[in-house]
Design an enzyme around this catalytic site. Structure first.
Site, PDB file in Angstrom:
ATOM      1  N   CYS A   1      13.837  16.416 114.528  1.00  0.00           N
ATOM      2  CA  CYS A   1      13.265  15.306 114.384  1.00  0.00           C
ATOM      3  C   CYS A   1      14.077  14.246 113.476  1.00  0.00           C
ATOM      4  O   CYS A   1      14.267  13.014 113.629  1.00  0.00           O
ATOM      5  CB  CYS A   1      11.988  15.345 113.577  1.00  0.00           C
ATOM      6  SG  CYS A   1      10.891  16.345 114.530  1.00  0.00           S
TER       7      CYS A   1
ATOM      8  N   CYS B   1      13.106  19.461 109.654  1.00  0.00           N
ATOM      9  CA  CYS B   1      13.019  19.372 110.954  1.00  0.00           C
ATOM     10  C   CYS B   1      14.387  18.939 111.393  1.00  0.00           C
ATOM     11  O   CYS B   1      14.305  17.660 111.625  1.00  0.00           O
ATOM     12  CB  CYS B   1      11.739  19.041 111.591  1.00  0.00           C
ATOM     13  SG  CYS B   1      11.912  19.062 113.207  1.00  0.00           S
TER      14      CYS B   1
END
EC number: 1.11.1.28
Length: 179
Positions: A134, A131
């Site tokens: 993130c 991700c």
């Protein structure tokens, strides 16, 4: 079972991983809590029960029970967040990034003490789960909090090595001729 027993089980095709797995269980840049919390969180993230059990067993000698559980909570929370925020990022439609996530994320909160350790574990799990949104967010918090690039790199090296060890163990179980 411990990390050395896992290393012994890795096939010859994963010789580099065997060596790296021996090296990442120590760090000159991470505290013991950061190191073992990262190992625990990433072992849970790679979804290899045998590897997670071995790392948990060894981590119990280095972490309090509360820290062991906290690292696992961070890993499971990031499993949820990484799916959601990867979707938002990959879709690239601004309206989704403006909507509230409405996901409970208490494992990442808590007292200021230990916040950077939780962020480091979240970064490592986010790297495993791919991700980018993130990874960028957690790296920014860590850098702003004074965590060095060497510490961040060590956490991601741990994540990469634990992920590769899980792949090697899984492929070895699926195809015993890889030994």
């Amino acid at each position: 079972m411990n990390i050395d027993s896992i290393r012994e089980r890795l096939p010859d095709t994963a010789k580099d991983i065997r060596l790296n797995l021996g090296n990442v269980s120590r760090s000159e840049h991470l505290s013991e809590r950061q190191l073992w919390g990262t190992l625990v969180a990433t072992a849970l993230a790679v979804r290899c029960p045998e590897l997670a059990a071995a790392i948990d067993a060894e981590a119990a000698e280095h972490l309090s029970e509360a820290d062991l559980q906290l690292a696992k909570s961070v890993a499971t929370t990031m499993a949820m967040n990484n799916v959601y925020y990867r979707f938002v990022h990959l879709l690239g439609k601004p309206e989704y990034s403006q909507l509230p996530a409405r996901l409970r994320m208490q494992a990442l909160g808590g007292p200021e003490e230990g916040k950077l350790d939780r962020e480091l574990w979240a970064l490592a799990v986010s790297a495993v789960n791919g991700c980018g949104m993130c990874v960028q967010a957690h790296e920014a918090v860590l850098a702003a909090g004074g965590v060095s690039s060497l510490q961040i790199q060590d956490a991601v090296r741990i994540a990469a090595t634990v992920s590769a060890a899980a792949t090697a163990l899984t492929s070895c179980a699926a195809s015993p001729s890889t030994n």
